[in-house]
Scaffold this motif. Structure first.
Motif, PDB file in Angstrom:
ATOM      1  N   ILE A  63       0.874  -1.171   0.000  1.00 32.42           N
ATOM      2  CA  ILE A  63       0.000   0.000   0.000  1.00 32.42           C
ATOM      3  C   ILE A  63       0.911   1.219   0.000  1.00 32.42           C
ATOM      4  O   ILE A  63       1.857   1.303   0.786  1.00 32.42           O
ATOM      5  N   PHE A  64       0.636   2.164  -0.883  1.00 29.80           N
ATOM      6  CA  PHE A  64       1.522   3.313  -0.972  1.00 29.80           C
ATOM      7  C   PHE A  64       0.759   4.588  -1.284  1.00 29.80           C
ATOM      8  O   PHE A  64      -0.339   4.561  -1.835  1.00 29.80           O
ATOM      9  N   MET A  65       1.367   5.698  -0.885  1.00 24.58           N
ATOM     10  CA  MET A  65       0.804   7.011  -1.145  1.00 24.58           C
ATOM     11  C   MET A  65       1.946   8.016  -1.177  1.00 24.58           C
ATOM     12  O   MET A  65       2.918   7.877  -0.458  1.00 24.58           O
ATOM     13  N   ARG A  66       1.781   9.002  -2.011  1.00 23.59           N
ATOM     14  CA  ARG A  66       2.782  10.058  -2.151  1.00 23.59           C
ATOM     15  C   ARG A  66       2.086  11.397  -2.103  1.00 23.59           C
ATOM     16  O   ARG A  66       0.904  11.511  -2.403  1.00 23.59           O
ATOM     17  N   HIS A  67       2.829  12.420  -1.752  1.00 22.49           N
ATOM     18  CA  HIS A  67       2.309  13.791  -1.789  1.00 22.49           C
ATOM     19  C   HIS A  67       1.642  14.036  -3.140  1.00 22.49           C
ATOM     20  O   HIS A  67       2.192  13.698  -4.182  1.00 22.49           O
ATOM     21  N   GLY A  68       0.456  14.582  -3.113  1.00 20.67           N
ATOM     22  CA  GLY A  68      -0.252  14.882  -4.340  1.00 20.67           C
ATOM     23  C   GLY A  68      -1.244  13.818  -4.768  1.00 20.67           C
ATOM     24  O   GLY A  68      -2.088  14.069  -5.624  1.00 20.67           O
ATOM     25  N   MET A  69      -1.167  12.624  -4.193  1.00 18.60           N
ATOM     26  CA  MET A  69      -2.123  11.566  -4.519  1.00 18.60           C
ATOM     27  C   MET A  69      -3.361  11.740  -3.639  1.00 18.60           C
ATOM     28  O   MET A  69      -3.237  12.019  -2.450  1.00 18.60           O
ATOM     29  N   GLU A  70      -4.522  11.570  -4.212  1.00 16.66           N
ATOM     30  CA  GLU A  70      -5.758  11.725  -3.451  1.00 16.66           C
ATOM     31  C   GLU A  70      -6.044  10.538  -2.552  1.00 16.66           C
ATOM     32  O   GLU A  70      -6.591  10.686  -1.466  1.00 16.66           O
ATOM     33  N   MET A  71      -5.713   9.355  -3.024  1.00 16.93           N
ATOM     34  CA  MET A  71      -6.010   8.124  -2.283  1.00 16.93           C
ATOM     35  C   MET A  71      -4.794   7.210  -2.302  1.00 16.93           C
ATOM     36  O   MET A  71      -4.037   7.219  -3.267  1.00 16.93           O
ATOM     37  N   PRO A  72      -4.631   6.406  -1.254  1.00 16.22           N
ATOM     38  CA  PRO A  72      -3.572   5.400  -1.300  1.00 16.22           C
ATOM     39  C   PRO A  72      -3.860   4.403  -2.414  1.00 16.22           C
ATOM     40  O   PRO A  72      -5.007   4.200  -2.800  1.00 16.22           O
ATOM     41  N   MET A  73      -2.812   3.797  -2.942  1.00 18.07           N
ATOM     42  CA  MET A  73      -2.950   2.765  -3.961  1.00 18.07           C
ATOM     43  C   MET A  73      -2.343   1.483  -3.412  1.00 18.07           C
ATOM     44  O   MET A  73      -1.595   1.514  -2.437  1.00 18.07           O
ATOM     45  N   MET A  74      -2.638   0.372  -4.075  1.00 15.21           N
ATOM     46  CA  MET A  74      -2.117  -0.903  -3.602  1.00 15.21           C
ATOM     47  C   MET A  74      -1.863  -1.828  -4.779  1.00 15.21           C
ATOM     48  O   MET A  74      -2.590  -1.802  -5.771  1.00 15.21           O
ATOM     49  N   TYR A  75      -0.811  -2.599  -4.671  1.00 17.91           N
ATOM     50  CA  TYR A  75      -0.622  -3.730  -5.571  1.00 17.91           C
ATOM     51  C   TYR A  75      -0.278  -4.935  -4.706  1.00 17.91           C
ATOM     52  O   TYR A  75       0.128  -4.793  -3.556  1.00 17.91           O
ATOM     53  N   THR A  76      -0.498  -6.107  -5.247  1.00 19.36           N
ATOM     54  CA  THR A  76      -0.323  -7.338  -4.480  1.00 19.36           C
ATOM     55  C   THR A  76       0.708  -8.234  -5.140  1.00 19.36           C
ATOM     56  O   THR A  76       0.641  -8.485  -6.340  1.00 19.36           O
ATOM     57  N   LEU A  77       1.665  -8.676  -4.327  1.00 18.25           N
ATOM     58  CA  LEU A  77       2.612  -9.697  -4.780  1.00 18.25           C
ATOM     59  C   LEU A  77       1.981 -11.042  -4.488  1.00 18.25           C
ATOM     60  O   LEU A  77       1.502 -11.287  -3.379  1.00 18.25           O
ATOM     61  N   ASP A  78       1.981 -11.918  -5.466  1.00 17.12           N
ATOM     62  CA  ASP A  78       1.400 -13.243  -5.245  1.00 17.12           C
ATOM     63  C   ASP A  78       2.224 -14.021  -4.229  1.00 17.12           C
ATOM     64  O   ASP A  78       3.339 -13.645  -3.872  1.00 17.12           O
ATOM     65  N   ALA A  79       1.653 -15.108  -3.737  1.00 16.46           N
ATOM     66  CA  ALA A  79       2.302 -15.908  -2.695  1.00 16.46           C
ATOM     67  C   ALA A  79       3.672 -16.418  -3.122  1.00 16.46           C
ATOM     68  O   ALA A  79       4.602 -16.459  -2.313  1.00 16.46           O
ATOM     69  N   THR A  80       3.830 -16.773  -4.400  1.00 13.61           N
ATOM     70  CA  THR A  80       5.122 -17.285  -4.877  1.00 13.61           C
ATOM     71  C   THR A  80       6.206 -16.216  -4.738  1.00 13.61           C
ATOM     72  O   THR A  80       7.310 -16.486  -4.255  1.00 13.61           O
ATOM     73  N   SER A  81       5.902 -14.991  -5.158  1.00  9.30           N
ATOM     74  CA  SER A  81       6.865 -13.887  -5.033  1.00  9.30           C
ATOM     75  C   SER A  81       7.132 -13.567  -3.574  1.00  9.30           C
ATOM     76  O   SER A  81       8.274 -13.305  -3.184  1.00  9.30           O
ATOM     77  N   HIS A  82       6.095 -13.602  -2.763  1.00  4.97           N
ATOM     78  CA  HIS A  82       6.254 -13.327  -1.340  1.00  4.97           C
ATOM     79  C   HIS A  82       7.140 -14.387  -0.683  1.00  4.97           C
ATOM     80  O   HIS A  82       8.021 -14.063   0.119  1.00  4.97           O
ATOM     81  N   ILE A  83       6.928 -15.645  -1.044  1.00  8.71           N
ATOM     82  CA  ILE A  83       7.756 -16.727  -0.496  1.00  8.71           C
ATOM     83  C   ILE A  83       9.217 -16.531  -0.890  1.00  8.71           C
ATOM     84  O   ILE A  83      10.125 -16.745  -0.085  1.00  8.71           O
ATOM     85  N   TYR A  84       9.464 -16.095  -2.128  1.00 11.18           N
ATOM     86  CA  TYR A  84      10.837 -15.826  -2.547  1.00 11.18           C
ATOM     87  C   TYR A  84      11.462 -14.745  -1.661  1.00 11.18           C
ATOM     88  O   TYR A  84      12.599 -14.879  -1.213  1.00 11.18           O
ATOM     89  N   LEU A  85      10.719 -13.676  -1.397  1.00  6.92           N
ATOM     90  CA  LEU A  85      11.225 -12.616  -0.516  1.00  6.92           C
ATOM     91  C   LEU A  85      11.526 -13.166   0.873  1.00  6.92           C
ATOM     92  O   LEU A  85      12.548 -12.818   1.484  1.00  6.92           O
ATOM     93  N   LEU A  86      10.665 -14.032   1.372  1.00  3.60           N
ATOM     94  CA  LEU A  86      10.883 -14.626   2.687  1.00  3.60           C
ATOM     95  C   LEU A  86      12.138 -15.502   2.704  1.00  3.60           C
ATOM     96  O   LEU A  86      12.915 -15.482   3.664  1.00  3.60           O
ATOM     97  N   GLN A  87      12.358 -16.253   1.624  1.00  2.19           N
ATOM     98  CA  GLN A  87      13.569 -17.071   1.528  1.00  2.19           C
ATOM     99  C   GLN A  87      14.819 -16.191   1.503  1.00  2.19           C
ATOM    100  O   GLN A  87      15.818 -16.497   2.164  1.00  2.19           O
ATOM    101  N   MET A  88      14.753 -15.094   0.747  1.00  2.00           N
ATOM    102  CA  MET A  88      15.887 -14.162   0.709  1.00  2.00           C
ATOM    103  C   MET A  88      16.118 -13.538   2.085  1.00  2.00           C
ATOM    104  O   MET A  88      17.250 -13.305   2.488  1.00  2.00           O
ATOM    105  N   ALA A  89      15.028 -13.270   2.814  1.00  2.00           N
ATOM    106  CA  ALA A  89      15.152 -12.695   4.153  1.00  2.00           C
ATOM    107  C   ALA A  89      15.843 -13.667   5.101  1.00  2.00           C
ATOM    108  O   ALA A  89      16.675 -13.268   5.921  1.00  2.00           O
ATOM    109  N   VAL A  90      15.528 -14.949   4.986  1.00  2.00           N
ATOM    110  CA  VAL A  90      16.184 -15.965   5.826  1.00  2.00           C
ATOM    111  C   VAL A  90      17.676 -16.011   5.508  1.00  2.00           C
ATOM    112  O   VAL A  90      18.523 -16.027   6.416  1.00  2.00           O
TER     113      VAL A  90
END
Length: 159
Positions: A63-90
């Motif tokens: 979820i992200f927002m920047r100066h000048g944006m009226e509303m926050p926006m969001m994008y979703t990483l699928d579970a596979t991408s999230h799991i990769y990030l978790l593996q890299m974190a370990v």
């Protein structure tokens, strides 16, 4: 450092004031999370906010927002991408520095690249990461052979 402290204080005070005076018209409930989402948040010029939240399906919502944006926006990483990030974190927590090598720029590609069109060089980004990803030093993630994220944005962690 004092300049940052003042900006940080101003932004936090602004968020608190908005929450205090929010009425039902300012609140929308997410269908999945049932969490309150406040609108009309104002950031100072060059300020932005990124919050990464894990959902119950194993995805990572950014979820992200920047100066000048009226509303926050969001994008979703699928579970596979999230799991990769978790593996890299370990691996990172165990002392391996794979996340900071250009050939492993997956973290930048999936997490930061979607934000590029919304953020500008020199933006101050207040970043909230889930505990599972807090091991990453996002500012040291490479963008290309010459630049890291810290060469483009000023990252400050909010936990």
């Amino acid at each position: 450092m004092a300049l940052f402290a003042e900006k940080y204080k101003k932004t936090i005070n602004n968020l608190h004031n908005i929450i205090k005076k929010a009425n039902k018209a300012d609140i929308a409930f997410g269908a999945v999370t049932m969490s309150k989402e406040f609108t009309n948040i104002e950031f100072a010029e060059k300020e932005a906010y990124v919050c990464c939240k894990e959902d119950s399906l194993g995805n990572l919502n950014v979820i992200f927002m920047r100066h000048g944006m009226e509303m926050p926006m969001m994008y979703t990483l699928d579970a596979t991408s999230h799991i990769y990030l978790l593996q890299m974190a370990v691996l990172d927590a165990q002392g391996y520095q794979y996340a900071y090598e250009l050939e492993n720029s997956y973290i930048y590609d999936i997490l930061w690249k979607p934000l590029e069109s919304f953020f500008k060089t020199g933006d101050i980004i207040y970043l909230v990461l889930p505990e599972s990803l807090s091991v990453f030093e996002m500012e040291n993630i490479p963008i290309n052979e010459e630049q890291n994220i810290s060469d483009i944005y000023d990252i400050y962690y909010i936990n």
